[in-house]
Design a protein around this motif. Structure first.
Motif, PDB file in Angstrom:
ATOM      1  N   PHE A 153    -112.796  -9.987  32.065  1.00 19.36           N
ATOM      2  CA  PHE A 153    -111.456  -9.624  31.345  1.00 19.36           C
ATOM      3  C   PHE A 153    -111.461 -10.004  29.904  1.00 19.36           C
ATOM      4  CE2 PHE A 153    -107.534 -11.182  29.604  1.00 19.36           C
ATOM      5  CZ  PHE A 153    -106.584  -9.989  30.039  1.00 19.36           C
ATOM      6  N   PHE A 154    -111.951 -10.764  29.316  1.00 19.98           N
ATOM      7  CA  PHE A 154    -112.017 -10.936  27.975  1.00 19.98           C
ATOM      8  C   PHE A 154    -113.140  -9.697  27.386  1.00 19.98           C
ATOM      9  CE2 PHE A 154    -110.121 -14.932  28.677  1.00 19.98           C
ATOM     10  CZ  PHE A 154    -109.134 -14.972  27.518  1.00 19.98           C
ATOM     11  N   LYS A 155    -114.233  -9.679  28.121  1.00 22.46           N
ATOM     12  CA  LYS A 155    -115.247  -8.381  27.545  1.00 22.46           C
ATOM     13  C   LYS A 155    -114.509  -7.276  27.630  1.00 22.46           C
ATOM     14  CE  LYS A 155    -119.774 -10.252  28.567  1.00 22.46           C
ATOM     15  NZ  LYS A 155    -120.992 -10.145  29.525  1.00 22.46           N
ATOM     16  N   ARG A 156    -113.661  -6.775  28.551  1.00 22.70           N
ATOM     17  CA  ARG A 156    -113.189  -5.584  28.705  1.00 22.70           C
ATOM     18  C   ARG A 156    -111.963  -5.311  27.712  1.00 22.70           C
ATOM     19  NH1 ARG A 156    -108.443  -3.455  31.148  1.00 22.70           N
ATOM     20  NH2 ARG A 156    -107.672  -5.448  32.025  1.00 22.70           N
ATOM     21  N   LEU A 157    -111.434  -6.541  27.342  1.00 27.21           N
ATOM     22  CA  LEU A 157    -110.220  -6.373  26.175  1.00 27.21           C
ATOM     23  C   LEU A 157    -111.022  -5.785  25.019  1.00 27.21           C
ATOM     24  CD1 LEU A 157    -107.800  -9.520  26.960  1.00 27.21           C
ATOM     25  CD2 LEU A 157    -107.400  -6.916  27.186  1.00 27.21           C
ATOM     26  N   PHE A 158    -112.046  -6.702  24.596  1.00 32.82           N
ATOM     27  CA  PHE A 158    -112.821  -6.407  23.519  1.00 32.82           C
ATOM     28  C   PHE A 158    -113.445  -5.057  23.421  1.00 32.82           C
ATOM     29  CE2 PHE A 158    -117.030  -6.375  21.210  1.00 32.82           C
ATOM     30  CZ  PHE A 158    -116.294  -6.658  19.949  1.00 32.82           C
ATOM     31  N   TYR A 159    -113.947  -4.540  24.501  1.00 26.26           N
ATOM     32  CA  TYR A 159    -114.633  -3.171  24.391  1.00 26.26           C
ATOM     33  C   TYR A 159    -113.380  -2.250  24.286  1.00 26.26           C
ATOM     34  CZ  TYR A 159    -119.141  -5.495  26.211  1.00 26.26           C
ATOM     35  OH  TYR A 159    -119.888  -6.328  26.533  1.00 26.26           O
ATOM     36  N   ASN A 160    -112.433  -2.156  25.128  1.00 24.15           N
ATOM     37  CA  ASN A 160    -111.629  -1.091  25.189  1.00 24.15           C
ATOM     38  C   ASN A 160    -110.536  -1.128  24.283  1.00 24.15           C
ATOM     39  OD1 ASN A 160    -112.990  -0.493  27.492  1.00 24.15           O
ATOM     40  ND2 ASN A 160    -111.696  -0.956  28.993  1.00 24.15           N
ATOM     41  N   TYR A 161    -110.312  -2.360  23.702  1.00 26.52           N
ATOM     42  CA  TYR A 161    -109.063  -2.364  23.058  1.00 26.52           C
ATOM     43  C   TYR A 161    -109.495  -2.828  21.216  1.00 26.52           C
ATOM     44  CZ  TYR A 161    -106.054  -2.100  26.816  1.00 26.52           C
ATOM     45  OH  TYR A 161    -105.474  -1.612  27.739  1.00 26.52           O
ATOM     46  N   TYR A 162    -110.756  -3.028  21.143  1.00 27.69           N
ATOM     47  CA  TYR A 162    -110.983  -3.226  19.767  1.00 27.69           C
ATOM     48  C   TYR A 162    -112.296  -2.574  19.148  1.00 27.69           C
ATOM     49  CZ  TYR A 162    -107.405  -6.751  20.466  1.00 27.69           C
ATOM     50  OH  TYR A 162    -106.358  -7.394  20.498  1.00 27.69           O
ATOM     51  N   LEU A 163    -113.390  -2.514  20.191  1.00 29.01           N
ATOM     52  CA  LEU A 163    -114.530  -2.039  19.597  1.00 29.01           C
ATOM     53  C   LEU A 163    -114.710  -0.272  19.913  1.00 29.01           C
ATOM     54  CD1 LEU A 163    -117.711  -2.586  18.937  1.00 29.01           C
ATOM     55  CD2 LEU A 163    -117.950  -2.566  21.578  1.00 29.01           C
ATOM     56  N   ARG A 164    -114.169   0.021  20.808  1.00 25.11           N
ATOM     57  CA  ARG A 164    -114.181   1.438  21.207  1.00 25.11           C
ATOM     58  C   ARG A 164    -112.860   2.135  20.727  1.00 25.11           C
ATOM     59  NH1 ARG A 164    -117.474   1.903  27.136  1.00 25.11           N
ATOM     60  NH2 ARG A 164    -119.342   1.052  26.283  1.00 25.11           N
ATOM     61  N   ASN A 165    -111.843   1.405  20.682  1.00 27.58           N
ATOM     62  CA  ASN A 165    -110.400   2.136  20.587  1.00 27.58           C
ATOM     63  C   ASN A 165    -109.583   1.099  20.054  1.00 27.58           C
ATOM     64  OD1 ASN A 165    -108.520   4.089  20.522  1.00 27.58           O
ATOM     65  ND2 ASN A 165    -107.925   3.708  22.745  1.00 27.58           N
ATOM     66  N   MET A 166    -108.575   1.431  19.165  1.00 28.42           N
ATOM     67  CA  MET A 166    -107.695   0.735  18.677  1.00 28.42           C
ATOM     68  C   MET A 166    -106.251   1.501  19.012  1.00 28.42           C
ATOM     69  SD  MET A 166    -108.584  -2.092  17.123  1.00 28.42           S
ATOM     70  CE  MET A 166    -107.237  -2.621  15.799  1.00 28.42           C
ATOM     71  N   SER A 167    -105.215   0.583  19.680  1.00 26.57           N
ATOM     72  CA  SER A 167    -103.821   1.022  19.558  1.00 26.57           C
ATOM     73  C   SER A 167    -102.730   0.230  19.398  1.00 26.57           C
ATOM     74  CB  SER A 167    -103.824   1.657  21.370  1.00 26.57           C
ATOM     75  OG  SER A 167    -104.009   0.592  22.231  1.00 26.57           O
ATOM     76  N   LEU A 168    -101.660   0.378  19.805  1.00 34.32           N
ATOM     77  CA  LEU A 168    -100.374  -0.467  19.741  1.00 34.32           C
ATOM     78  C   LEU A 168    -100.727  -1.759  20.494  1.00 34.32           C
ATOM     79  CD1 LEU A 168     -97.648  -1.118  18.189  1.00 34.32           C
ATOM     80  CD2 LEU A 168     -96.557   0.199  20.115  1.00 34.32           C
ATOM     81  N   ALA A 169    -101.242  -1.462  21.888  1.00 33.03           N
ATOM     82  CA  ALA A 169    -101.660  -2.621  22.633  1.00 33.03           C
ATOM     83  C   ALA A 169    -102.489  -3.492  22.064  1.00 33.03           C
ATOM     84  CB  ALA A 169    -102.216  -2.178  23.973  1.00 33.03           C
ATOM     85  N   SER A 170    -103.569  -3.071  21.252  1.00 32.15           N
ATOM     86  CA  SER A 170    -104.350  -4.066  20.630  1.00 32.15           C
ATOM     87  C   SER A 170    -103.880  -5.005  19.687  1.00 32.15           C
ATOM     88  CB  SER A 170    -105.394  -3.182  19.569  1.00 32.15           C
ATOM     89  OG  SER A 170    -106.101  -2.185  20.251  1.00 32.15           O
ATOM     90  N   ILE A 171    -102.599  -4.844  19.271  1.00 31.78           N
ATOM     91  CA  ILE A 171    -101.595  -5.638  18.479  1.00 31.78           C
ATOM     92  C   ILE A 171    -100.610  -6.676  19.359  1.00 31.78           C
ATOM     93  CG2 ILE A 171    -100.072  -5.948  16.636  1.00 31.78           C
ATOM     94  CD1 ILE A 171    -101.285  -3.112  15.627  1.00 31.78           C
ATOM     95  N   GLU A 172    -100.049  -5.869  20.221  1.00 31.31           N
ATOM     96  CA  GLU A 172     -99.187  -6.522  21.265  1.00 31.31           C
ATOM     97  C   GLU A 172     -99.657  -7.625  21.793  1.00 31.31           C
ATOM     98  OE1 GLU A 172     -96.428  -2.701  22.665  1.00 31.31           O
ATOM     99  OE2 GLU A 172     -98.344  -3.267  23.889  1.00 31.31           O
ATOM    100  N   LEU A 173    -100.991  -7.796  22.285  1.00 27.06           N
ATOM    101  CA  LEU A 173    -101.556  -8.881  23.306  1.00 27.06           C
ATOM    102  C   LEU A 173    -101.438 -10.118  22.044  1.00 27.06           C
ATOM    103  CD1 LEU A 173    -102.325 -10.030  25.865  1.00 27.06           C
ATOM    104  CD2 LEU A 173    -104.513  -9.370  25.507  1.00 27.06           C
ATOM    105  N   PRO A 174    -102.513  -9.945  21.299  1.00 31.50           N
ATOM    106  CA  PRO A 174    -102.629 -11.075  20.411  1.00 31.50           C
ATOM    107  C   PRO A 174    -101.472 -11.571  19.788  1.00 31.50           C
ATOM    108  CG  PRO A 174    -103.664  -9.254  19.338  1.00 31.50           C
ATOM    109  CD  PRO A 174    -103.160  -8.738  20.817  1.00 31.50           C
ATOM    110  N   LEU A 175    -100.592 -11.009  19.399  1.00 29.81           N
ATOM    111  CA  LEU A 175     -99.305 -11.306  18.892  1.00 29.81           C
ATOM    112  C   LEU A 175     -98.274 -11.981  19.760  1.00 29.81           C
ATOM    113  CD1 LEU A 175     -97.544 -11.146  16.112  1.00 29.81           C
ATOM    114  CD2 LEU A 175     -96.584  -9.101  16.788  1.00 29.81           C
ATOM    115  N   GLY A 176     -98.365 -11.389  21.043  1.00 34.82           N
ATOM    116  CA  GLY A 176     -97.508 -12.015  21.972  1.00 34.82           C
ATOM    117  C   GLY A 176     -98.018 -13.319  22.544  1.00 34.82           C
TER     118      GLY A 176
END
Length: 328
Positions: free
Chosen positions: A234-257
């Protein structure tokens, strides 16, 4: 060279103590399959030698392991052999007779039509058939299905440990073979790896046959080993899909939440303990200061989950890969 109109279909069968069923499994494989790879995973019953001595099907190739590598290791050996043999689509079929080989056309159809990169069986489509499933397997699959949805990102599939699968060769070539789990976590790990490629996965309805086979998948393994690996994925997928290969609003929503929930929770617990120590009521304003960031954090986490669910891959990658090839 393969006929460009007729794809070459291969079947991989991992074998470990399946001598009572393996010949019937092979006999049930239809003419649409060109190659059958039987993998003797250091079987104590010598499944490979048994097939060599008793099977006359010219499509069969037996591969022997000098050491037991687990079901995942056996399948990966078959995948490597099938790719080397020029396969376009590779089916994984168990040798214990629980999977109906007559369903192979159903598994390859979405791949041939360009709708999927990977198909897998789902024994939960027919509610009447679920009654035939042993209670332990039913419970284990229900728990694993939810956990796998979270860790793999495939929110629209079920029955993740189902080993009846088909995959397009172009998607398979891009998987990191050496990193995929070689034991019982193999099917779940495959889904995680496929999601990092944005491959499309489709469930195929099927019935299950339960005879005298004994499952080696234990509840204790699900709770301990599987849970830890799912958390890791799960944490690998988050890093790969939301930070390493792509950035989106969801990349901010999860850590902020998560940060707001932790901040509000810590603030509330500290004041609650302090009030209990001095035996006084916590002021309403203090309660609100603790509750507000928690509520905002939960909303942000839910927004991330909604984005993640909506991000399930829908465009098969093997079509894009083939388009990039000069001779495709």
């Amino acid at each position: 060279m393969n006929n460009p109109i007729l794809p070459l279909i291969s079947v991989v069968i991992p074998c470990y103590r399946v001598t009572q069923h393996i010949l019937a499994v092979i006999d049930g494989i239809g003419s649409e399959v060109s190659q059958i790879y039987v993998i003797d995973d250091k079987c104590p019953d010598h499944s490979g030698n048994f097939v060599r001595a008793n099977c006359r099907d010219q499509r069969v190739v037996v591969i022997d392991h000098l050491e037991n590598q687990g079901v995942g290791g056996a399948v990966m050996s078959g995948y490597v052999a099938a790719l080397a043999g020029g396969a376009d689509i590779i089916i994984k079929l168990d040798g214990d007779g629980q999977m109906d080989a007559r369903l192979i056309p159903n598994f390859i159809a979405p791949i041939l039509s360009g709708e999927a990169d990977y198909t897998k069986g789902n024994r939960f489509f027919d509610l009447e058939q679920i009654r035939a499933m042993p209670t332990v397997r039913l419970f284990g699959n229900a728990v694993l299905s939810f956990i796998t949805k979270v860790s793999s990102g495939y929110w629209d599939i079920f029955d993740p440990t189902n080993g009846y699968t088909a995959i397009h060769a172009e998607a398979l070539r891009h998987l990191p073979f050496k990193k995929i789990s070689h034991r019982y976590f193999f099917e779940s790990d495959m889904l995680f790896r496929l999601n990092t490629l944005h491959a499309v996965v489709v469930d195929i309805p099927m019935d299950a046959n339960y005879g005298d086979e004994v499952s080696n998948l234990k509840i204790s393994k699900i709770v301990t080993e599987f849970l830890g690996k799912h958390i890791r994925n799960f944490f690998k997928r988050l890093f790969y899909n939301y930070y390493l290969r792509n950035m989106s609003l969801a990349s901010i929503e999860l850590p902020l939440g998560v940060g707001l929930v932790l901040m509000g929770g810590s603030y509330g617990v500290w004041h609650w303990l302090n009030s209990a120590r001095i035996d006084t009521a916590t002021p309403a304003g203090t309660v609100m200061l603790a509750a507000l960031p928690i509520l905002m954090g939960i909303q942000l986490i839910l927004a991330f989950l909604a984005y993640d669910i909506a991000s399930v891959p829908h465009r098969p990658i093997h079509k894009k890969i083939l388009l990039k090839k000069p001779n495709a």
